[in-house]
Structures are given as C-alpha cells and as structure tokens.
Design a protein around this motif. Structure first.
Motif, PDB file in Angstrom:
ATOM      1  N   LEU A 282       0.841  -0.969  -0.031  1.00  0.00           N
ATOM      2  CA  LEU A 282       0.671  -0.123   0.169  1.00  0.00           C
ATOM      3  C   LEU A 282       0.814   1.292  -0.214  1.00  0.00           C
ATOM      4  O   LEU A 282       2.115   1.104   0.911  1.00  0.00           O
ATOM      5  CB  LEU A 282      -0.784   0.297   1.139  1.00  0.00           C
ATOM      6  CG  LEU A 282      -1.523   0.867   1.135  1.00  0.00           C
ATOM      7  CD1 LEU A 282      -3.219   1.304   0.166  1.00  0.00           C
ATOM      8  CD2 LEU A 282      -1.834   1.700   2.782  1.00  0.00           C
ATOM      9  N   TRP A 283       0.251   2.211  -1.102  1.00  0.00           N
ATOM     10  CA  TRP A 283       1.024   3.771  -1.219  1.00  0.00           C
ATOM     11  C   TRP A 283       0.741   4.499  -0.909  1.00  0.00           C
ATOM     12  O   TRP A 283      -1.143   4.996  -1.252  1.00  0.00           O
ATOM     13  CB  TRP A 283       1.612   3.824  -2.423  1.00  0.00           C
ATOM     14  CG  TRP A 283       3.262   2.909  -2.477  1.00  0.00           C
ATOM     15  CD1 TRP A 283       3.436   1.742  -2.874  1.00  0.00           C
ATOM     16  CD2 TRP A 283       4.754   3.631  -2.693  1.00  0.00           C
ATOM     17  NE1 TRP A 283       4.790   1.072  -2.515  1.00  0.00           N
ATOM     18  CE2 TRP A 283       5.653   2.611  -2.611  1.00  0.00           C
ATOM     19  CE3 TRP A 283       4.939   4.853  -2.242  1.00  0.00           C
ATOM     20  CZ2 TRP A 283       6.860   2.656  -3.130  1.00  0.00           C
ATOM     21  CZ3 TRP A 283       6.053   4.978  -2.434  1.00  0.00           C
ATOM     22  CH2 TRP A 283       7.725   4.318  -2.563  1.00  0.00           C
ATOM     23  N   CYS A 284       1.182   5.383   0.053  1.00  0.00           N
ATOM     24  CA  CYS A 284      -0.157   6.519  -0.010  1.00  0.00           C
ATOM     25  C   CYS A 284       0.945   8.055  -0.794  1.00  0.00           C
ATOM     26  O   CYS A 284       2.485   8.163   0.240  1.00  0.00           O
ATOM     27  CB  CYS A 284      -0.034   6.979   1.612  1.00  0.00           C
ATOM     28  SG  CYS A 284      -1.432   6.306   2.941  1.00  0.00           S
ATOM     29  N   VAL A 285       0.609   8.833  -0.731  1.00  0.00           N
ATOM     30  CA  VAL A 285       1.015  10.341  -1.130  1.00  0.00           C
ATOM     31  C   VAL A 285       0.523  11.493  -0.093  1.00  0.00           C
ATOM     32  O   VAL A 285      -0.718  11.648   0.537  1.00  0.00           O
ATOM     33  CB  VAL A 285       0.863  11.510  -2.361  1.00  0.00           C
ATOM     34  CG1 VAL A 285       1.636  10.356  -3.531  1.00  0.00           C
ATOM     35  CG2 VAL A 285      -0.443  11.444  -2.793  1.00  0.00           C
ATOM     36  N   VAL A 286       1.339  11.855   0.891  1.00  0.00           N
ATOM     37  CA  VAL A 286       1.114  13.056   2.048  1.00  0.00           C
ATOM     38  C   VAL A 286       1.122  14.482   1.893  1.00  0.00           C
ATOM     39  O   VAL A 286       1.786  14.429   1.889  1.00  0.00           O
ATOM     40  CB  VAL A 286       2.026  11.939   3.105  1.00  0.00           C
ATOM     41  CG1 VAL A 286       1.878  13.055   4.454  1.00  0.00           C
ATOM     42  CG2 VAL A 286       1.443  11.025   3.230  1.00  0.00           C
ATOM     43  N   ASN A 287       0.191  15.274   2.371  1.00  0.00           N
ATOM     44  CA  ASN A 287       0.439  16.730   3.220  1.00  0.00           C
ATOM     45  C   ASN A 287       1.091  16.880   3.790  1.00  0.00           C
ATOM     46  O   ASN A 287       0.645  16.433   4.428  1.00  0.00           O
ATOM     47  CB  ASN A 287      -1.124  16.601   2.364  1.00  0.00           C
ATOM     48  CG  ASN A 287      -1.208  16.924   0.966  1.00  0.00           C
ATOM     49  OD1 ASN A 287      -2.142  18.969   0.808  1.00  0.00           O
ATOM     50  ND2 ASN A 287      -1.315  16.688   0.012  1.00  0.00           N
ATOM     51  N   PHE A 298       9.083  18.528   3.784  1.00  0.00           N
ATOM     52  CA  PHE A 298       8.778  17.748   2.748  1.00  0.00           C
ATOM     53  C   PHE A 298       8.121  17.495   2.448  1.00  0.00           C
ATOM     54  O   PHE A 298       7.134  17.093   3.883  1.00  0.00           O
ATOM     55  CB  PHE A 298      10.495  17.320   2.172  1.00  0.00           C
ATOM     56  CG  PHE A 298      11.021  17.654   1.955  1.00  0.00           C
ATOM     57  CD1 PHE A 298      11.732  18.711   1.269  1.00  0.00           C
ATOM     58  CD2 PHE A 298      12.608  16.797   2.556  1.00  0.00           C
ATOM     59  CE1 PHE A 298      12.866  19.763   0.975  1.00  0.00           C
ATOM     60  CE2 PHE A 298      13.779  18.033   2.186  1.00  0.00           C
ATOM     61  CZ  PHE A 298      13.899  18.541   1.515  1.00  0.00           C
ATOM     62  N   GLU A 299       6.921  16.977   1.761  1.00  0.00           N
ATOM     63  CA  GLU A 299       6.107  16.226   1.103  1.00  0.00           C
ATOM     64  C   GLU A 299       6.328  15.144   0.842  1.00  0.00           C
ATOM     65  O   GLU A 299       7.704  14.973   0.635  1.00  0.00           O
ATOM     66  CB  GLU A 299       5.113  17.084   0.097  1.00  0.00           C
ATOM     67  CG  GLU A 299       4.335  18.744  -0.028  1.00  0.00           C
ATOM     68  CD  GLU A 299       3.648  18.707   0.955  1.00  0.00           C
ATOM     69  OE1 GLU A 299       3.270  18.336   1.634  1.00  0.00           O
ATOM     70  OE2 GLU A 299       3.329  19.332   0.215  1.00  0.00           O
ATOM     71  N   TYR A 300       5.866  13.411   0.756  1.00  0.00           N
ATOM     72  CA  TYR A 300       6.191  12.489   0.329  1.00  0.00           C
ATOM     73  C   TYR A 300       4.902  11.494  -0.149  1.00  0.00           C
ATOM     74  O   TYR A 300       3.869  11.671  -0.343  1.00  0.00           O
ATOM     75  CB  TYR A 300       7.429  11.895   1.612  1.00  0.00           C
ATOM     76  CG  TYR A 300       5.767  11.789   2.803  1.00  0.00           C
ATOM     77  CD1 TYR A 300       5.606  10.681   3.298  1.00  0.00           C
ATOM     78  CD2 TYR A 300       6.360  12.703   3.960  1.00  0.00           C
ATOM     79  CE1 TYR A 300       4.439  10.358   3.867  1.00  0.00           C
ATOM     80  CE2 TYR A 300       5.510  12.628   4.939  1.00  0.00           C
ATOM     81  CZ  TYR A 300       4.564  11.156   5.068  1.00  0.00           C
ATOM     82  OH  TYR A 300       3.932  11.229   6.170  1.00  0.00           O
ATOM     83  N   ALA A 301       5.626  10.624  -0.855  1.00  0.00           N
ATOM     84  CA  ALA A 301       5.036   9.214  -1.636  1.00  0.00           C
ATOM     85  C   ALA A 301       5.555   8.121  -0.369  1.00  0.00           C
ATOM     86  O   ALA A 301       6.953   7.971  -0.046  1.00  0.00           O
ATOM     87  CB  ALA A 301       5.061   8.625  -2.353  1.00  0.00           C
ATOM     88  N   THR A 302       5.070   6.896   0.022  1.00  0.00           N
ATOM     89  CA  THR A 302       5.373   6.416   1.323  1.00  0.00           C
ATOM     90  C   THR A 302       5.273   4.892   0.951  1.00  0.00           C
ATOM     91  O   THR A 302       3.147   4.438   0.703  1.00  0.00           O
ATOM     92  CB  THR A 302       6.419   6.623   2.575  1.00  0.00           C
ATOM     93  OG1 THR A 302       6.269   5.523   2.847  1.00  0.00           O
ATOM     94  CG2 THR A 302       4.926   6.224   2.904  1.00  0.00           C
ATOM     95  N   ALA A 303       6.487   3.988   1.216  1.00  0.00           N
ATOM     96  CA  ALA A 303       4.608   2.456   1.102  1.00  0.00           C
ATOM     97  C   ALA A 303       4.561   2.746   3.354  1.00  0.00           C
ATOM     98  O   ALA A 303       5.417   2.724   3.239  1.00  0.00           O
ATOM     99  CB  ALA A 303       5.783   1.355   0.767  1.00  0.00           C
ATOM    100  N   VAL A 304       3.428   2.337   2.653  1.00  0.00           N
ATOM    101  CA  VAL A 304       3.020   2.183   4.398  1.00  0.00           C
ATOM    102  C   VAL A 304       3.301   1.051   5.085  1.00  0.00           C
ATOM    103  O   VAL A 304       2.782  -0.202   4.437  1.00  0.00           O
ATOM    104  CB  VAL A 304       1.371   2.682   3.963  1.00  0.00           C
ATOM    105  CG1 VAL A 304       0.165   2.954   5.733  1.00  0.00           C
ATOM    106  CG2 VAL A 304       1.488   3.633   3.616  1.00  0.00           C
TER     107      VAL A 304
END
Length: 446
Positions: A282-287, A298-304
């Motif tokens: 599962l991946w998220c993009v985060v504000n 920094f903002e980010y994208a990550t595997a949760v």
C-alpha cells in the motif's frame, strides 16, 4: 474565486512549449532541487534526502494561493517528447479522483457536485462515446474502489468525507442499480476531508485514509485523559487523541466495514492511496504541515508499513522535531519512520498511480505518477504538475521527474491544479485537474 485572463500569460504558455522538448536534465539535489514553477519542465529530475531539509523559519510563512484563471485557448499540459495529450471533458464542477473500471470506463469523483461520473471513451480516442452520472446525493465523494478486485466487481465503494458507502455494480453499468449502503460511518469530516480507499490484492482488507483535523493539532489537549504514558501503552505508536483521535491515520476494515484497526499513524493527510502491482504494498502520498517556511517540511510518497509512525504532529521527516511541540513527545524520538520518496515542500501531492500499461516506453513500467495540486504556503509557486517517481526492481530510487507541467502561466496566474491520475485499460494516462474542471488523456507515439 476570482479568475484572471491575460495575453501575457497566454504568451508565456506558448513560449514555454519549447521547454517540453528538453528531457533528461541533470539530476537536481539539495537546494538546487527546490526551485519553483519557472524551473519546471518535462524531464527535470530531482532527488531530495532528509539531510537536505533546511531549518524551520528560515523564511517567513507566505500566502500564495490565488490567481486561478480561465484556461487560455489551446493551453494544455506540457509533456516529454513523444507524448501527446487530448482533452476528454471540460466544464466539470470539481473532478478529483479518477479510477478505471475493469471494462475501461472512467469513474470520476465530482466532489463539489456530490456525484460520481462515468466516461466511456471511444476505442483509441479521448472522445467520450457515453457519459453518465453513476451516483449522486453523496457527501463530497473522493476515493473510489471496485470490489472484489479483478474482472467482475459487484460493488463500487465510494469514500465520502464522513463515511464509506458502496453501490451495486455489474460490468458496464453506467448508473448504480441501487442506493448507497453505508459500510463505515461517522468519519470526522472537518478540515482535511479527502478520504481515499483501496483494497488489498486479495480483497480481504479495505484501507481508508483519514487526514488530520488541523495543521498541527492546534485543538488537541496537551495530554489525554490519564496522561501520555498510559495513552501510549494502550494505543498504536504515535496515535493522537482528543479532536485528532483516529485522524492522520491509515485505517483498515474488513470489506463489510467491520474489524476496524489502525495500519499506520502520523500521516498528516494521506490524500491518495494505491496498491503497487509489483509488490502488493500500500502506498500513500502525503501533504505535510504548513507555516514552517518555504521549503519545510518536504511532502512525500511512501509505502505504508504496518504499525509505523510517520511523525505528525510532533515530528516530521524522521526525527526532526516540530519547534511548536519542542520536548512534548521525547518518548517518540527515534521511532519515526522515514518515508520513501521526498517531494518538494508545499507541492500538495493528491494522488498516485503505478504505471502497468503497455502504451508508454518500457522504462516507465513499474514507475509511479503523482499529481501535485500546488500549495498556498510558499512565496513562489511550486507543485501544479504531475511527476514521475522512479523505481528499480520494485523499489523507489528516491528520484522523481517532472512529467506534465504548464499549468502555471505567471507568478500570479494559473489555469490547472492536477488531482486525479489513473492508467486506462489501453495504457493511456488519465489526468484530472480541478482549476478549470478538465480531464485529459496522455498517450505515447502516433
């Protein structure tokens, strides 16, 4: 919102078209990767690392959110060489998330209109052969998922701002045959309202993202009832309390809405989720939070990761303590999970899709596209584009490229704010933007 139109802005759009022909730019890192909209063009590559974070408050907190204009005639996203883009639809109230049904239909959340719209494109074309309203009377719908995963879903799940509902679906339906059934109720809806959903590949788990109710938990009491120590013993790592309880989290449920559990905490606003096809992760993009300066954090994208804590509100990007919470949660120091891909501050990532189609060049396979909506909290604009996250053997390299730019036309004028991204059944990339309410289809080659 006031809209402005100017010939100078249009001239700038046309002039910057030449930049779209420049690809494979040198890799920008550190401060060189910060930049602004004037430095954006297809092919520009960036790599940000945790050590590149400036200290907070090096710049004053800025407000720069206005300037939305009507789309100038012939303005369209700027793309790398070899790619082309066609307009699917315009004049939509508020197109947000787009998801592709197994038969190829595009399901689009028109959030302000409280509708889910369907677009069935003619084969090999951006022209809709049929359009329809699949469901209406919803409550700021955003996330969309088909269940069970696979070729023959029986339900369309929709994440409202305050609930998750499902509607009956059979292959090819353009309108729901029944009323929404509530699966998850009583989701707090104030402040961050964009709820995304996704199913695990085996269909056994429904994931739901719930953003925070504030910038940095301003309304949360200093301590929970019974004290922080007792709270921490009984709750997931980094869980917030009071007005923020159950927020800034990714939650999980059985498909019927039962068996609620917390997957991860401290994700200020996971506004977009997807499952990586190659790994099932599962991946998220985060504000991330505001008011710490132009380039922080920094903002980010990550595997949760199951059981992970990503910092909000006490920390950001690892063990960087928010100065507004100095010394408040020293028990969490060293326990903050670093995200996988760091993105320039105040870019406002909203959605993510992995490319698993066959239309784009082979080296795009397995990479991910992220839409950057653009943020108000920066002196000079950044975001307002679509970027490509680079992966190798299923793992992120940390680098990302500008893929679709051209939505900003001057320091004080922009026509597009990217939101939704999805891979069509024929391998085209579908983009939505809610500045002018348009949907676009991106293809490669003739």
């Amino acid at each position: 919102m006031m809209r402005i139109v100017g010939l100078a802005g249009l001239a700038l759009v046309l002039a910057t078209g030449a930049f779209a022909q420049q690809a494979d730019q040198p890799l920008l890192s550190g401060e060189k990767a910060f930049g602004d909209w004037k430095a954006d063009r297809p092919g520009v590559r960036r790599l940000l690392k945790p050590d590149d974070l400036p200290k907070p408050y090096l710049t004053e907190s800025a407000s720069n959110g206005g300037g939305l204009t009507d789309r100038p005639e012939n303005a369209r996203p700027k793309l790398p060489p070899g790619f082309s883009v066609e307009l699917v639809a315009s004049g939509i109230d508020n197109p947000r998330v787009v998801r592709v049904a197994p038969n190829g239909d595009l399901f689009v959340a028109d959030s302000k209109a409280n509708q889910i719209r369907v677009y069935r494109l003619a084969e090999g074309s951006a022209k809709p052969a049929e359009t329809s309203v699949f469901a209406e009377g919803l409550t700021r719908p955003y996330g969309i998922a088909f269940y069970p995963p696979g070729d023959k879903p029986q339900w369309v799940y929709v994440a409202n701002s305050d609930s998750v509902v499902r509607l009956p679906y059979r292959d090819g339906d353009l309108e729901a045959s029944g009323k929404p059934q509530t699966i998850v109720a009583k989701i707090p809806a104030n402040h961050h309202w964009t709820r995304d959903i996704a199913f695990s590949p085996d269909g056994k788990t429904l994931y739901l993202s719930v953003g925070s109710g504030s910038n940095i938990a301003e309304d949360m009491s200093d301590e929970p009832k019974g004290g922080v120590e007792d709270w921490a013993k009984s709750q997931p790592l980094g869980a917030a309390w009071g007005s923020e309880e159950g927020r800034a989290d990714v939650l999980a449920f059985d498909p019927d809405g039962n068996n609620r559990r917390t997957v991860a905490t401290g994700l200020r606003n996971c506004s977009g989720m997807t499952v990586q096809p190659a790994t099932g992760a599962l991946w998220c993009v985060v504000n991330e939070r505001d008011e710490l300066g132009d380039n922080v954090p920094f903002e980010y994208a990550t595997a949760v990761k199951e059981g992970a804590f990503y910092g909000w509100p006490w920390y950001y990007i690892g063990d960087n303590e928010d100065p507004r919470y100095k010394g408040a949660r020293t028990d969490l120091a060293g326990k903050v999970k670093l995200p996988d891909v760091l993105i320039q501050a105040h870019s406002a990532p909203l959605n993510i899709a992995f490319y698993d189609g066959a239309n784009f060049p082979a080296d795009y396979k397995g990479d991910a596209f992220v839409t950057l909506h653009g943020s108000w909290n920066r002196d000079v604009r950044t975001g307002y584009k679509v970027v490509r996250l680079r992966f190798k053997d299923g793992k992120p390299t940390g680098e990302y490229d500008d893929f679709a730019t051209g939505f900003v036309i001057a320091d004080d004028a922009l026509w597009g704010r990217p939101v939704g991204v999805a891979v069509a059944k024929d391998g085209a990339l579908i983009l939505t933007e809610d500045g002018n309410g348009t949907i676009w289809r991106v293809t490669y080659g003739g």
